[in-house]
Motif scaffolding. Structure first.
Motif, PDB file in Angstrom:
ATOM      1  N   ARG A   1      11.178  14.052  -1.763  1.00 18.43           N
ATOM      2  CA  ARG A   1      12.254  15.037  -1.965  1.00 18.43           C
ATOM      3  C   ARG A   1      13.229  14.569  -3.047  1.00 18.43           C
ATOM      4  O   ARG A   1      13.672  15.370  -3.887  1.00 18.43           O
ATOM      5  N   GLN A   2      13.563  13.283  -3.039  1.00 17.15           N
ATOM      6  CA  GLN A   2      14.480  12.774  -4.046  1.00 17.15           C
ATOM      7  C   GLN A   2      13.862  12.808  -5.440  1.00 17.15           C
ATOM      8  O   GLN A   2      14.557  13.036  -6.438  1.00 17.15           O
ATOM      9  N   GLU A   3      12.546  12.582  -5.516  1.00 15.51           N
ATOM     10  CA  GLU A   3      11.867  12.550  -6.815  1.00 15.51           C
ATOM     11  C   GLU A   3      11.658  13.942  -7.392  1.00 15.51           C
ATOM     12  O   GLU A   3      11.388  14.093  -8.581  1.00 15.51           O
ATOM     13  N   GLN A   4      11.792  14.971  -6.559  1.00 12.99           N
ATOM     14  CA  GLN A   4      11.494  16.340  -6.973  1.00 12.99           C
ATOM     15  C   GLN A   4      12.291  16.738  -8.222  1.00 12.99           C
ATOM     16  O   GLN A   4      11.761  17.393  -9.137  1.00 12.99           O
ATOM     17  N   SER A   5      13.549  16.341  -8.288  1.00  8.58           N
ATOM     18  CA  SER A   5      14.391  16.752  -9.420  1.00  8.58           C
ATOM     19  C   SER A   5      13.972  16.100 -10.735  1.00  8.58           C
ATOM     20  O   SER A   5      14.305  16.590 -11.816  1.00  8.58           O
ATOM     21  N   ASN A   6      13.201  14.998 -10.663  1.00 14.23           N
ATOM     22  CA  ASN A   6      12.776  14.300 -11.875  1.00 14.23           C
ATOM     23  C   ASN A   6      11.417  14.769 -12.382  1.00 14.23           C
ATOM     24  O   ASN A   6      10.969  14.301 -13.438  1.00 14.23           O
ATOM     25  N   LEU A   7      10.757  15.672 -11.649  1.00 12.78           N
ATOM     26  CA  LEU A   7       9.414  16.115 -12.032  1.00 12.78           C
ATOM     27  C   LEU A   7       9.487  17.258 -13.032  1.00 12.78           C
ATOM     28  O   LEU A   7      10.446  18.041 -13.050  1.00 12.78           O
TER      29      LEU A   7
ATOM     30  N   PRO B   1       0.808  -1.222   0.000  1.00 10.95           N
ATOM     31  CA  PRO B   1       0.000   0.000   0.000  1.00 10.95           C
ATOM     32  C   PRO B   1       0.845   1.277   0.000  1.00 10.95           C
ATOM     33  O   PRO B   1       0.455   2.280  -0.586  1.00 10.95           O
ATOM     34  N   PHE B   2       2.000   1.237   0.655  1.00 13.77           N
ATOM     35  CA  PHE B   2       2.852   2.424   0.735  1.00 13.77           C
ATOM     36  C   PHE B   2       3.298   2.870  -0.651  1.00 13.77           C
ATOM     37  O   PHE B   2       3.161   4.048  -1.028  1.00 13.77           O
ATOM     38  N   LEU B   3       3.832   1.923  -1.449  1.00 13.00           N
ATOM     39  CA  LEU B   3       4.283   2.273  -2.789  1.00 13.00           C
ATOM     40  C   LEU B   3       3.117   2.647  -3.693  1.00 13.00           C
ATOM     41  O   LEU B   3       3.243   3.532  -4.544  1.00 13.00           O
ATOM     42  N   ALA B   4       1.981   1.986  -3.498  1.00 17.42           N
ATOM     43  CA  ALA B   4       0.800   2.322  -4.301  1.00 17.42           C
ATOM     44  C   ALA B   4       0.351   3.755  -4.031  1.00 17.42           C
ATOM     45  O   ALA B   4      -0.065   4.475  -4.953  1.00 17.42           O
ATOM     46  N   ALA B   5       0.441   4.206  -2.766  1.00 13.37           N
ATOM     47  CA  ALA B   5       0.054   5.573  -2.414  1.00 13.37           C
ATOM     48  C   ALA B   5       0.973   6.593  -3.083  1.00 13.37           C
ATOM     49  O   ALA B   5       0.519   7.624  -3.591  1.00 13.37           O
ATOM     50  N   LEU B   6       2.280   6.320  -3.118  1.00 16.94           N
ATOM     51  CA  LEU B   6       3.215   7.254  -3.745  1.00 16.94           C
ATOM     52  C   LEU B   6       3.047   7.283  -5.267  1.00 16.94           C
ATOM     53  O   LEU B   6       3.163   8.352  -5.886  1.00 16.94           O
ATOM     54  N   ARG B   7       2.769   6.130  -5.866  1.00 19.52           N
ATOM     55  CA  ARG B   7       2.518   6.115  -7.313  1.00 19.52           C
ATOM     56  C   ARG B   7       1.279   6.942  -7.655  1.00 19.52           C
ATOM     57  O   ARG B   7       1.267   7.708  -8.627  1.00 19.52           O
ATOM     58  N   LEU B   8       0.237   6.806  -6.837  1.00 20.76           N
ATOM     59  CA  LEU B   8      -0.984   7.572  -7.070  1.00 20.76           C
ATOM     60  C   LEU B   8      -0.735   9.066  -6.888  1.00 20.76           C
ATOM     61  O   LEU B   8      -1.282   9.902  -7.628  1.00 20.76           O
ATOM     62  N   LEU B   9       0.094   9.433  -5.910  1.00 24.63           N
ATOM     63  CA  LEU B   9       0.457  10.840  -5.706  1.00 24.63           C
ATOM     64  C   LEU B   9       1.076  11.423  -6.978  1.00 24.63           C
ATOM     65  O   LEU B   9       0.695  12.522  -7.423  1.00 24.63           O
ATOM     66  N   LEU B  10       2.014  10.712  -7.564  1.00 26.00           N
ATOM     67  CA  LEU B  10       2.685  11.213  -8.769  1.00 26.00           C
ATOM     68  C   LEU B  10       1.715  11.278  -9.955  1.00 26.00           C
ATOM     69  O   LEU B  10       1.797  12.194 -10.779  1.00 26.00           O
ATOM     70  N   GLU B  11       0.789  10.330 -10.041  1.00 27.09           N
ATOM     71  CA  GLU B  11      -0.206  10.370 -11.112  1.00 27.09           C
ATOM     72  C   GLU B  11      -1.085  11.613 -10.993  1.00 27.09           C
ATOM     73  O   GLU B  11      -1.393  12.273 -11.996  1.00 27.09           O
ATOM     74  N   ILE B  12      -1.503  11.925  -9.764  1.00 27.85           N
ATOM     75  CA  ILE B  12      -2.321  13.127  -9.550  1.00 27.85           C
ATOM     76  C   ILE B  12      -1.542  14.373  -9.937  1.00 27.85           C
ATOM     77  O   ILE B  12      -2.064  15.278 -10.597  1.00 27.85           O
ATOM     78  N   HIS B  13      -0.285  14.421  -9.537  1.00 30.61           N
ATOM     79  CA  HIS B  13       0.531  15.593  -9.834  1.00 30.61           C
ATOM     80  C   HIS B  13       0.738  15.753 -11.339  1.00 30.61           C
ATOM     81  O   HIS B  13       0.662  16.869 -11.873  1.00 30.61           O
ATOM     82  N   HIS B  14       0.963  14.650 -12.037  1.00 28.07           N
ATOM     83  CA  HIS B  14       1.187  14.705 -13.484  1.00 28.07           C
ATOM     84  C   HIS B  14      -0.094  15.044 -14.248  1.00 28.07           C
ATOM     85  O   HIS B  14      -0.035  15.517 -15.385  1.00 28.07           O
ATOM     86  N   SER B  15      -1.263  14.813 -13.613  1.00 31.61           N
ATOM     87  CA  SER B  15      -2.517  15.124 -14.293  1.00 31.61           C
ATOM     88  C   SER B  15      -2.738  16.622 -14.444  1.00 31.61           C
ATOM     89  O   SER B  15      -3.533  17.057 -15.270  1.00 31.61           O
ATOM     90  N   GLY B  16      -2.061  17.410 -13.613  1.00 24.17           N
ATOM     91  CA  GLY B  16      -2.197  18.857 -13.694  1.00 24.17           C
ATOM     92  C   GLY B  16      -3.316  19.426 -12.847  1.00 24.17           C
ATOM     93  O   GLY B  16      -3.449  20.652 -12.738  1.00 24.17           O
ATOM     94  N   GLU B  17      -4.161  18.575 -12.236  1.00 26.33           N
ATOM     95  CA  GLU B  17      -5.228  19.075 -11.368  1.00 26.33           C
ATOM     96  C   GLU B  17      -4.609  19.683 -10.106  1.00 26.33           C
ATOM     97  O   GLU B  17      -3.756  19.075  -9.469  1.00 26.33           O
ATOM     98  N   ARG B  18      -5.088  20.860  -9.748  1.00 26.92           N
ATOM     99  CA  ARG B  18      -4.518  21.556  -8.594  1.00 26.92           C
ATOM    100  C   ARG B  18      -5.244  21.189  -7.304  1.00 26.92           C
ATOM    101  O   ARG B  18      -6.394  20.768  -7.322  1.00 26.92           O
TER     102      ARG B  18
END
Length: 734
Positions: free
Chosen positions: A279-285, A241-258
Motif C-alpha cells: 500500500r505504501q509503495e502504490q504511490s511510487n508506481l 525471503p520476504f524481501l526477495a518476494a516483494l522485490r520479485l512482485l514489483l519486477e513482475i508488475h513493472h514488466s507489464g505482463e498481466r
C-alpha cells in the motif's frame, strides 16, 4: 425478473454482512469488475429444485464455467459410486473443482432421499468453510443461510432445513460436542476435505445411513497429467525471503505482463507487513501499469485487513492486479481465477505443541513437497503461468519432507480426548487413527483431565467432565467458568472466557506509535492483572458501541474491532449454554475486593498448572511445572506500568523468538495452596518455588485442622438439638 432480482439481493446481503465475507466476496469472481449481469426473461423458466424458484441468468453462466472444470466429467461416475457405496474417495489436483462440485452433487443425492438427507462438508480452516459456502450458494443459485449455510464455532448461518452445511473440522473432531451430535443425527453424507490426520471413532462407521466422501489432494496420474507451468528455481536461497518476494512482485508488475499474483509467505505477521508495504509503495508506481490490490488471506486470524476503497469510475479506467498474500496453509482460501504468477518462499512458521512443557513452539522450517506441488497446481491450465520458487531445486529433495505432519501430532490433545471420552470411547484402540498421535501427548491430555476432575476413578468422564464438554472452550477455561458458579463471579468469568477465546484485541502498533498505543492501553489497566484489564476493555467497547462509532473508537485505541465483536458473540453463546444446562449466573459485581478475590479463585481452579514465579526480581519467570523461563508479553498491563509481580497465573505460554507469557494476573501463594489439588502438587518436580509453597501449606494445615474440628463439634451439637432427615446431595465444584 422480480424473483431473480430478489434472489440476487438476498445473496448480496450475506456477501456484505461482515468484513470477513466482504473480503471473500471479492474473490468469488475472477473478473476485474467490468462485467454487467444480464437478465433474461422467458416464458418457460426452469425451476431450481432446492428452492422452487426460477434459475437466474447468472446460474447458467456459472454452469458453463463449472462444466469446464476437470472434475465435471467424473460426475456420473461419482454419483453411481455414492449410490452403491458407503465410502467414496476422490483424489485429484488442486483447483480441479473437487471442493466446490462434490458437495453440490452430494446435495442433489440427498434431495432425492426419503426422508430428505443433508450434507455436511468439512474444511480445515474456519475462513475456508465460510468462503466455500459463499461460492457454492452462488453456483447453486440459492440464498446463503437457507439451502446452503455454514456452522462455525460461535457463528452459524443456517436453518434446520439447510441441506448443505459447511463446517470447520474443529466442529467434528474437537470440543464442540453439541454441534457434532446435531450433525451426526441429521446427516446423509459427510464430506471430509484435507483431513490431515483426523480421528474417527469406529462407532460412527456402524451407522449405515451416513455415507462418507473423502476428498484428498493428490498428483494426477501420469496418463492424465495436465499441462503445468515449469517452476523457476533460485540459484541459492535468499537471506531474506520476504524481501526477495516483494522485490520479485514489483519486477513482475513493472514488466507489464498481466495476471493476478499469489505470494506464499512464511507467517501471518509477514502477510500484514507485506500488505502495508504494498500500500505504501502504490504511490511510487507508474500509474500506466495499473493498480496493485493487496488482499491478505489469513489462515487463522478472524479480523481481516479492510479492503482499499476506490472510486468505481477510476477503477474501470485502469488495470487492477490482485496480489493475494497468504501462507502455505492458506491455500484453500484462494478462489481467484486468472492467476498467472505464483511466488513461493518455500518456508513456513508452524506452531508445534510440546506436551512436556505444555507450551507452543513456533518453528521456521521448509514446507513439504506436497505443499510445493499444490502451489504449482494453482496455475491450472494457464499456458502462460509462471511459478517462482525462491529456493534451489535441490532444496526440494534434500530439505523438504514428503508430507506435512498431521495436526493431531502437533496439537494439544486435551480438548480432543475430552470429546472422545464424551463419545463413550474409553479406550483409544477403539478409534481409527488416520495418523496416530504421540503417546506422550495422549498421556499428558489424560493427566490434565484427571487434574481438572473431569475423569472418575475408572478413567471415564465424571459428571463434572460431562458438563465441561458442553462448552466449546479449552477444558481449563471450562473448569474456571464452572468454578465461578461456586465463587459467584459468573458474569465476570463469562467476559474473561470470551475475551481470551476471541483473537487478541490488542493490535500491533505501527512503527513510531508504540508509546501512543501503550498510553491508550494504560487507560484500561487494572491493578489485579490482565484478566481484569480485559474486562475493562470489553466494558469500554460496549459503551463505545452504544454511544458512537465502535470502529473509530477501536482505531483510536489501537484495538481490534472485529476481535471485540467476536468476543461479544462468544459471550452471548456461553450465556445461552449456561441457561440451557441450568447453571446459575450471578449478578455483576466487578470491582469489589470480594469479587476480585473470587475471580482469582475461579481462574486458579482451572489454571493451577499455569503458575510462574519471578526468581530474580527482574521479570524472569520460572514455570512451576518445568524449568522454562519466560518474560511478560509486551501486551501485558504489568509490562506497560513496569511492575513485576512475584507469583503470577498466566493464560498462555509460547516459545518463539522470545519466550513470553500472555494474559497474566498476580496471585498469592496462600491462594494457590488453598485451591491446588494435593495429588497435582505432589507430582511437581523439586524446586525452590515448590519449597516455598510447601511451607505455606504446612502453615495453613494446622489452622485448617482446627477449623475442621470446630465445625465438626458444632455440627454434632446442632444435630443433637435439631435431628434432621437425610438431605439431597449438592453439586460441589471440586
Amino acid at each position: 425478473l422480480i424473483l431473480e432480482r430478489g434472489k440476487m439481493d438476498l445473496k448480496m446481503e450475506f456477501l456484505t454482512s461482515s468484513p470477513e465475507n466482504q473480503c471473500f466476496s471479492e474473490l468469488l469472481d475472477g473478473s476485474d469488475g467490468d462485467e454487467e449481469e444480464i437478465l433474461v426473461c422467458g416464458e418457460d423458466l426452469e425451476l431450481n429444485p432446492f428452492d422452487g424458484l426460477p434459475y437466474s441468468s447468472r446460474y447458467y453462466r456459472l454452469m458453463k464455467e463449472r462444466e469446464e472444470l476437470p472434475i465435471w466429467k467424473e460426475k456420473h461416475t461419482f454419483m453411481e459410486s455414492l449410490l452403491h457405496n458407503q465410502i467414496v474417495i476422490v483424489s485429484g489436483d488442486a483447483k480441479t473443482g473437487k471442493s466446490s462440485q462434490v458437495p453440490q452433487w452430494c446435495a442433489e443425492h440427498c434431495l432425492c432421499l426419503q426422508p430428505r438427507g443433508a450434507v455436511v462438508c468439512t474444511q480445515v480452516l474456519r475462513q475456508a468453510a465460510v468462503a466455500l459456502a459463499l461460492r457454492v450458494a452462488d453456483q447453486m443459485d440459492v440464498s446463503l443461510g437457507h439451502e446452503v449455510g455454514y456452522s462455525v464455532p460461535f457463528d452459524s448461518c443456517c436453518t434446520p432445513q439447510t441441506i448443505l452445511r459447511l463446517v470447520p473440522l474443529q466442529a467434528l473432531t474437537s470440543f464442540y460436542f453439541p454441534l457434532f451430535f446435531f450433525l451426526l443425527s441429521s446427516t446423509g453424507v459427510l464430506i471430509i476435505i484435507r483431513e490431515h490426520g483426523i480421528i474417527f471413532p469406529k462407532v460412527k462407521l456402524k451407522s449405515k445411513a451416513i455415507k462418507k466422501t473423502w476428498l484428498e489432494e493428490g498428483i494426477s496420474s501420469k496418463k492424465k497429467k495436465r499441462h503445468r507451468a515449469r517452476p523457476v528455481f533460485a540459484c541459492r536461497a535468499p537471506e531474506q525471503p520476504f524481501l526477495a518476494a516483494l522485490r520479485l512482485l514489483l519486477e513482475i508488475h513493472h514488466s507489464g505482463e498481466r495476471g493476478h499474483i499469489v505470494i506464499f509467505l512464511a507467517c501471518e505477521q509477514e502477510i500484514e507487513k507485506a500488505y502495508q508495504m504494498i500500500r505504501q509503495e502504490q504511490s511510487n508506481l507508474n500509474p500506466d501499469l495499473g493498480e496493485l490490490i493487496p488482499i491478505p488471506l489469513y489462515p487463522t486470524k478472524q479480523d481481516l485487513t479492510p479492503k482499499l476503497t476506490q472510486d468505481k469510475q477510476k477503477c474501470c479506467q485502469k488495470y487492477r492486479r490482485k496480489v493475494l498474500l497468504t501462507t502455505s496453509s492458506g491455500e484453500p482460501l484462494i478462489w481467484t481465477k486468472n492467476v498467472t504468477f505464483v511466488i513461493d518462499v518455500g518456508v513456513e512458521r508452524r506452531k508445534v505443541y510440546n506436551p512436556r512443557i505444555r507450551a507452543d513452539s513456533v518453528l521456521t522450517q521448509p514446507i513439504s513437497q506436497s505443499q510445493a506441488e499444490v502451489h504449482k497446481q494453482i496455475l491450472g491450465m494457464s499456458p502462460s503461468g509462471k511459478i517462482f520458487c525462491l529456493y534451489p531445486e535441490e532444496f526440494t529433495h534434500k530439505e523438504m519432507k514428503a508430507e506435512i505432519p498431521a495436526k493431531v501430532q502437533e496439537s494439544n490433545l486435551t480438548s480432543l480426548v475430552l470429546f472422545l471420552k464424551r463419545m463413550d470411547i474409553a479406550g483409544f484402540p477403539h478409534c481409527d487413527f488416520i495418523t496416530s498421535p504421540a503417546p506422550e501427548s495422549l498421556m499428558q491430555a489424560l493427566e490434565d483431565l484427571d487434574y481438572l476432575a473431569a475423569l472418575d476413578n475408572d478413567g471415564n468422564l465424571s459428571e463434572f467432565g460431562i458438563i465441561m464438554s458442553e462448552f466449546p472452550l479449552d477444558p481449563q477455561l471450562s473448569k474456571s467458568l464452572l468454578a465461578s458458579c461456586e465463587f459467584e463471579c459468573v458474569d465476570e468469568m463469562l467476559t474473561i472466557a470470551a475475551m481470551v477465546t476471541a483473537p487478541s484485541c490488542f493490535l500491533q502498533a505501527p512503527p513510531g506509535t508504540e508509546e501512543i498505543a501503550r498510553t491508550c492501553w494504560s487507560r484500561f489497566s487494572h491493578p489485579a492483572g490482565d484478566h481484569c484489564t480485559l474486562i475493562n476493555v470489553f466494558h469500554a467497547f460496549k459503551a463505545a458501541t452504544a454511544n458512537f462509532s465502535s470502529e473509530k473508537w477501536c482505531r483510536d485505541h489501537f484495538l481490534s474491532c472485529s476481535a471485540l465483536s467476536m468476543a461479544g458473540v462468544i459471550r452471548a453463546e456461553l450465556v445461552e449454554i449456561m441457561k440451557r444446562i441450568e447453571l446459575p449466573i450471578s449478578p455483576p459485581d466487578f470491582g469489589s475486593e470480594e469479587n476480585l478475590l473470587s475471580i482469582k479463585k475461579a481462574l486458579l481452579s482451572g489454571y493451577f498448572m499455569h503458575i510462574a514465579r519471578d526468581v530474580d526480581g527482574s521479570g524472569n519467570y520460572l514455570m512451576l511445572t518445568h524449568k522454562q523461563v519466560a518474560q511478560l508479553h509486551p501486551f501485558s498491563s504489568y509490562y506497560n506500568i513496569r511492575r513485576i509481580p512475584e507469583w503470577v497465573l498466566f493464560h498462555q505460554f509460547s516459545i518463539s523468538e522470545g519466550n513470553s507469557i500472555r494474559v497474566v494476573s498476580e496471585i498469592c501463594p496462600q491462594l494457590f495452596a488453598e485451591l491446588v489439588p494435593q495429588y497435582y502438587f505432589s507430582n511437581l518436580p523439586p524446586s525452590e518455588s515448590k519449597n516455598i509453597l510447601q511451607e505455606v501449606i504446612n502453615h495453613l494445615a494446622p489452622v485448617s485442622a482446627t477449623k475442621e474440628e470446630q465445625k465438626t463439634a458444632n455440627d454434632s451439637k446442632e444435630n443433637e438439638e435439631f435431628p434432621q432427615t437425610p438431605t439431597e446431595q449438592r453439586c460441589i465444584i471440586q
